[in-house]
Design a protein around this motif. Structure first.
Motif, mmCIF file in Angstrom:
data_model
loop_
_atom_site.group_PDB
_atom_site.id
_atom_site.type_symbol
_atom_site.label_atom_id
_atom_site.label_comp_id
_atom_site.label_asym_id
_atom_site.label_seq_id
_atom_site.Cartn_x
_atom_site.Cartn_y
_atom_site.Cartn_z
ATOM 1 N N HIS A 36 0.846 -1.195 0.000
ATOM 2 C CA HIS A 36 0.000 0.000 0.000
ATOM 3 C C HIS A 36 0.881 1.245 0.000
ATOM 4 O O HIS A 36 1.099 1.871 1.048
ATOM 5 C CB HIS A 36 -0.922 -0.012 1.213
ATOM 6 N N HIS A 152 -5.051 3.551 -8.505
ATOM 7 C CA HIS A 152 -5.633 2.468 -7.706
ATOM 8 C C HIS A 152 -5.677 1.187 -8.530
ATOM 9 O O HIS A 152 -5.609 1.201 -9.766
ATOM 10 C CB HIS A 152 -7.037 2.831 -7.214
ATOM 11 N N SER A 159 -6.551 0.676 -2.185
ATOM 12 C CA SER A 159 -5.294 0.748 -2.935
ATOM 13 C C SER A 159 -5.006 2.144 -3.476
ATOM 14 O O SER A 159 -4.017 2.344 -4.177
ATOM 15 C CB SER A 159 -5.335 -0.247 -4.105
ATOM 16 N N TYR A 160 -5.872 3.117 -3.187
ATOM 17 C CA TYR A 160 -5.669 4.475 -3.706
ATOM 18 C C TYR A 160 -4.420 5.104 -3.099
ATOM 19 O O TYR A 160 -4.173 5.016 -1.897
ATOM 20 C CB TYR A 160 -6.867 5.364 -3.373
#
Length: 393
Positions: A36, A152, A159-160
């Motif tokens: 991430h 993303h 996941s941004y």
């Protein structure tokens, strides 16, 4: 002096983006773990620091980026966010929620080398500027536009991540505005030598109308000045109600397969910083009404017995039935769905003069004696609708 960039596609090396892999050789459990990342790098275009982008004359702005480090190559979607505030924090204006001063463009991109629509970028900047400046027009102003990417992974909500912010010096050189005039042109209009002005529909904002003769295969163009550039592709919709068999012409205009007289009715509006135009084509028709046609008391609309007879082509005159009584001329082009008085005309110094004021009584009293035409029983109205001239005799 800064250079103006009209072609904004700056070549840059695109990074390869691979599909999501079900396994990874370096993962001991054969199950890759999605990382991430909190940021990634958006590259500043090579020419951005010393030039001005001319959005009105460009198709796209090229942006390149490095892919966020998700731990392994994975298909990534990039969204472009634009702001006039480098901090991407706040802006005044009731239409923008507190704490949000940027716009996410509609288009997204599946690769790290993207050609961003200049139109989308311009429209976002116009909206942001107007929101923060009481609706003021930014056209022609050199503004710094700040851009970042949001990346993303598909179907992974957390996941941004966001790139750094880059600066683009941008000329917001146009804001779509409602035209104040509409002209049409074709080889069969005014001998193909000049455009013909349409008349605004009285009391109906954004609507224009007129009568034209179109030769078989003639191409119609239109514009907001006596220079026509808009054709089929730049007309939002063409609604053929006259069996004209309209379609796109080879020159980009609106081709009329079948020859004839037609009433053109434009309905134009502005939305999302774009001019939307609907052209409806009706059969050519014009009528008289009022005292000369009926005597006292009748004001019928679309009475076939009071229709002007059309000539064979643009060189001839339309002719009304003989008037049955004396009185002031009342005549109009028929646009289906509109009241006759919205498309009424009189004669002024030999030219058609389109109604543009309220006339509760008559032309003589409400507009002026010079605009009032007295008719006698037995006389007829003659009109050249190609050049919009006429006479009663």
């Amino acid at each position: 002096m800064k250079n103006i960039i009209k072609s904004l596609c700056v070549p840059a090396l695109a990074l390869a983006v691979l599909p999501f892999m079900a396994s990874c050789e370096t993962d001991t459990d054969d199950n890759p773990t999605l990382q991430h990342p909190t940021s990634f790098v958006l590259n500043t275009p090579a020419y951005a620091t010393s030039n001005v982008y001319d959005l009105a004359n460009s198709e796209s702005v090229n942006l390149t980026t490095s892919q966020p480090d998700y731990g392994f190559p994975v298909v990534t979607t990039y969204e472009v966010q634009v702001s006039l505030n480098q901090a991407f924090t706040s802006v005044t204006g009731a239409e923008v929620p507190e704490g949000i001063n940027y716009t996410t463009l509609m288009s997204s991109y599946p690769q790290a080398n993207m050609n961003v629509s200049a139109t989308e970028l311009n429209n976002a900047i116009v909206t942001l500027y107007q929101t923060d400046n009481g609706g003021a027009d930014p056209s022609g102003r050199v503004l710094n536009a700040y851009v970042r990417l949001a990346a993303h992974v598909a179907n992974v909500d957390d996941s941004y991540c966001y790139s750094n912010v880059i600066t683009l010096p941008v000329v917001v050189s146009y804001r779509a505005t409602m035209p104040t005039e509409v002209y049409v042109a074709a080889s069969s209009i005014h001998g193909g030598t000049e455009g013909k002005a349409l008349a605004p529909v009285y009391g109906m904002e954004g609507q224009w109308y007129g009568m034209v003769y179109m030769a078989a295969g003639a191409s119609l163009t239109w514009g907001d000045a006596d220079s026509q550039t808009n054709g089929y592709a730049l007309t939002t919709a063409v609604n053929d109600q006259a069996n004209a068999e309209t379609h796109e012409a080879a020159d980009g205009g609106i081709e009329f397969t079948n020859a004839g007289w037609y009433v053109l009715h434009f309905n134009i509006s502005v939305a999302n910083n774009a001019v939307n135009s609907t052209l409806t084509v009706y059969p050519g028709a014009a009528y008289t009404t009022g005292a000369p046609s009926y005597g006292e008391g009748d004001w019928l609309d679309g009475d076939a017995s009071k229709a002007l007879t059309a000539p064979a082509d643009a060189s001839g005159e339309w002719v009304s039935p003989a008037f049955i009584a004396g009185g002031e001329l009342r005549a109009y082009i028929k646009v289906p769905g509109l009241d006759w008085w919205r498309t009424e005309f009189t004669l002024y110094q030999g030219n058609l003069y389109w109604r543009n004021v309220d006339i509760p009584d008559n032309w003589a009293k409400n507009v002026g004696s010079d605009y009032s035409v007295s008719c006698e029983a037995g006389a007829r109205l003659y009109v050249n609708f190609d050049y919009d001239t006429g006479r009663v005799e």
